[in-house]
Design an enzyme around this catalytic site. Structure first.
Site, PDB file in Angstrom:
ATOM      1  N   HIS A 161       0.687  -1.153   0.077  1.00 48.02           N
ATOM      2  CA  HIS A 161      -0.368  -0.102  -0.073  1.00 48.02           C
ATOM      3  C   HIS A 161       0.823   1.384  -0.237  1.00 48.02           C
ATOM      4  O   HIS A 161       0.442   2.253  -0.323  1.00 48.02           O
ATOM      5  CB  HIS A 161      -0.991  -0.503   1.361  1.00 48.02           C
ATOM      6  CG  HIS A 161      -1.945  -0.867   1.071  1.00 48.02           C
ATOM      7  ND1 HIS A 161      -1.891  -2.109   2.278  1.00 48.02           N
ATOM      8  CD2 HIS A 161      -2.812  -1.316   0.431  1.00 48.02           C
ATOM      9  CE1 HIS A 161      -2.230  -2.809   2.044  1.00 48.02           C
ATOM     10  NE2 HIS A 161      -3.796  -2.433   1.047  1.00 48.02           N
ATOM     11  N   GLY A 205      -2.487  -1.861  -6.958  1.00 51.69           N
ATOM     12  CA  GLY A 205      -1.253  -3.014  -7.425  1.00 51.69           C
ATOM     13  C   GLY A 205      -1.547  -3.789  -8.231  1.00 51.69           C
ATOM     14  O   GLY A 205      -2.284  -4.067  -9.070  1.00 51.69           O
ATOM     15  N   VAL A 246       4.716  -5.428  -4.845  1.00 53.40           N
ATOM     16  CA  VAL A 246       5.679  -5.011  -3.272  1.00 53.40           C
ATOM     17  C   VAL A 246       5.594  -6.738  -3.174  1.00 53.40           C
ATOM     18  O   VAL A 246       4.432  -7.119  -2.457  1.00 53.40           O
ATOM     19  CB  VAL A 246       5.734  -3.797  -2.267  1.00 53.40           C
ATOM     20  CG1 VAL A 246       6.578  -4.332  -1.798  1.00 53.40           C
ATOM     21  CG2 VAL A 246       5.188  -3.332  -2.783  1.00 53.40           C
ATOM     22  N   SER A 303      -2.747  -7.942   3.560  1.00 59.25           N
ATOM     23  CA  SER A 303      -3.046  -7.677   4.505  1.00 59.25           C
ATOM     24  C   SER A 303      -3.380  -9.647   4.788  1.00 59.25           C
ATOM     25  O   SER A 303      -3.153  -9.464   6.297  1.00 59.25           O
ATOM     26  CB  SER A 303      -4.243  -6.775   4.066  1.00 59.25           C
ATOM     27  OG  SER A 303      -4.557  -5.950   3.593  1.00 59.25           O
TER      28      SER A 303
HETATM   29  P1  AMP Z   1      -6.695  -3.704  -0.289  1.00 62.90           P
HETATM   30  O1  AMP Z   1      -6.708  -2.804   0.734  1.00 62.90           O
HETATM   31  O2  AMP Z   1      -6.435  -5.432  -0.230  1.00 62.90           O
HETATM   32  O3  AMP Z   1      -8.006  -3.767  -0.894  1.00 62.90           O
HETATM   33  O4  AMP Z   1      -5.282  -3.333  -0.888  1.00 62.90           O
HETATM   34  C1  AMP Z   1      -5.392  -1.892  -1.810  1.00 62.90           C
HETATM   35  C2  AMP Z   1      -4.788  -2.232  -2.932  1.00 62.90           C
HETATM   36  O5  AMP Z   1      -3.238  -2.288  -2.691  1.00 62.90           O
HETATM   37  C3  AMP Z   1      -5.407  -2.391  -4.936  1.00 62.90           C
HETATM   38  O6  AMP Z   1      -4.833  -2.022  -4.944  1.00 62.90           O
HETATM   39  C4  AMP Z   1      -3.850  -3.500  -3.943  1.00 62.90           C
HETATM   40  O7  AMP Z   1      -3.718  -4.258  -4.874  1.00 62.90           O
HETATM   41  C5  AMP Z   1      -2.501  -2.830  -3.385  1.00 62.90           C
HETATM   42  N1  AMP Z   1      -1.639  -3.942  -3.304  1.00 62.90           N
HETATM   43  C6  AMP Z   1      -2.032  -4.966  -2.346  1.00 62.90           C
HETATM   44  N2  AMP Z   1      -0.765  -5.619  -1.997  1.00 62.90           N
HETATM   45  C7  AMP Z   1      -0.061  -5.464  -2.438  1.00 62.90           C
HETATM   46  C8  AMP Z   1       1.183  -5.549  -2.516  1.00 62.90           C
HETATM   47  N3  AMP Z   1       2.097  -6.459  -2.534  1.00 62.90           N
HETATM   48  N4  AMP Z   1       2.538  -5.110  -3.424  1.00 62.90           N
HETATM   49  C9  AMP Z   1       1.296  -3.655  -4.492  1.00 62.90           C
HETATM   50  N5  AMP Z   1       0.269  -3.605  -4.317  1.00 62.90           N
HETATM   51  C10 AMP Z   1      -0.202  -3.919  -3.389  1.00 62.90           C
END
Ligand code: AMP
Length: 279
Positions: free
Chosen positions: A37, A147, A176, A186
């Site tokens: 994030h 991401g 990442v 998460s």
């Molecule tokens: P989430 O909180 O899981 O809904 O993710 C929020 C944003 O963070 C989304 O665009 C995800 O694709 C991105 N994201 C989650 N994990 C990663 C990661 N390991 N590397 C890059 N972006 C991420």
């Protein structure tokens, strides 16, 4: 940094920022923030004048038997992380404001939403597309950052933005990873010792397929076989799918080429993990 809960306040602020000619960068999240994030926030900061991050655990994208109630929440820790990241505004709307009584309108991106993860999570992407469109309407960003880890999600959001004439840019940034290659998520918090170690096999298998591809192996069957073989090294990892797909249509390819995506979903116990690479 300011925390905004109220949708109308966020609306007004976004309009005001636009009037002032400031470029708004937006990072939507479900919180429990990690380096993945934070890298999106970092890019947003470099590319825009003002960075707005939302934290909203979206019930509409969880199935009835999924982990909505267990999903990790850490509003205090997240607020600190966003301050350190130099975020300007944190938007944390209440569920009752996003989905008030009488709510009936959903966005469905046909074809792309019921393949891959959509097979086992039939309403997931309808929930994602709906909440993302709502957030884009409220925050009115010039650019929104996502991401690559959630590859299918990025394809669906790009398609939705194009199809519905949402006048903004979608920026997709690399996944990442932890030191052993596991894509940060998460949900990794759910993994206990040996499972956490076993989870690294997912990315190892993707790297192995990538090496084969670079050595001239193009056949999707051959690449898929290799992935299954590597994942079998960890019996606790149950593969849900290994897909070798076109990066926009998400359709299976018989032969991989440059830009082909290999996407995996797997379960370790009750934890569902996804990862992918672009060849
Ligand atoms: P989430 O909180 O899981 O809904 O993710 C929020 C944003 O963070 C989304 O665009 C995800 O694709 C991105 N994201 C989650 N994990 C990663 C990661 N390991 N590397 C890059 N972006 C991420």
């Amino acid at each position: 940094m300011n925390v905004i809960q109220d949708i109308s306040e966020m609306h007004n602020l976004a309009s005001q920022l636009r009037q002032e000619g400031r470029a708004i960068g937006f990072v939507p999240t479900m919180g429990a923030l990690h380096q993945g994030h934070l890298s999106l926030m970092d890019h947003a900061k470099n590319e825009c004048d003002v960075v707005i991050v939302s934290i909203f655990v979206n019930p509409a994208q969880f199935g009835p038997k999924e982990d909505l109630n267990q999903y990790p929440r850490d509003m205090e820790g997240d607020a600190e992380k966003t301050i350190s990241a130099g975020v300007d505004f944190l938007f944390t709307p209440a569920t009752s404001e996003i989905y008030p009584e009488g709510f009936r309108t959903y966005v469905s991106v046909e074809g792309l939403s019921h393949t891959l993860c959509g097979i086992t999570r039939p309403d997931h992407f309808r929930g994602v597309a709906t909440v993302v469109l709502k957030l884009l309407n409220i925050v009115k960003p010039h650019k929104a950052f996502f991401g690559q880890k959630d590859f299918q999600q990025t394809v669906i959001i790009k398609r939705m933005v194009k199809d519905l004439n949402v006048n903004m840019d979608i920026v997709v940034l690399p996944t990442v990873r932890e030191a052993d290659g596991l894509a940060m998520s998460s949900r990794n918090q759910y993994l206990m010792n040996s499972d956490r170690k076993a989870a690294a096999v997912i990315y190892r298998s993707l790297c192995q397929a990538n090496r084969l591809f670079e050595n001239g192996v193009k056949g999707a069957d051959k690449l898929r076989e290799t992935i299954f073989r590597v994942i079998k090294e960890e019996p606790s990892v149950q593969t849900e799918y290994v897909a070798i797909i076109h990066p926009e249509s998400l359709e299976e390819e018989t032969d991989a080429g440059k830009g082909t995506v290999i996407a995996i979903a797997a379960r370790i116990g009750n934890t569902r993990l996804i990862d992918n690479i672009i060849l």
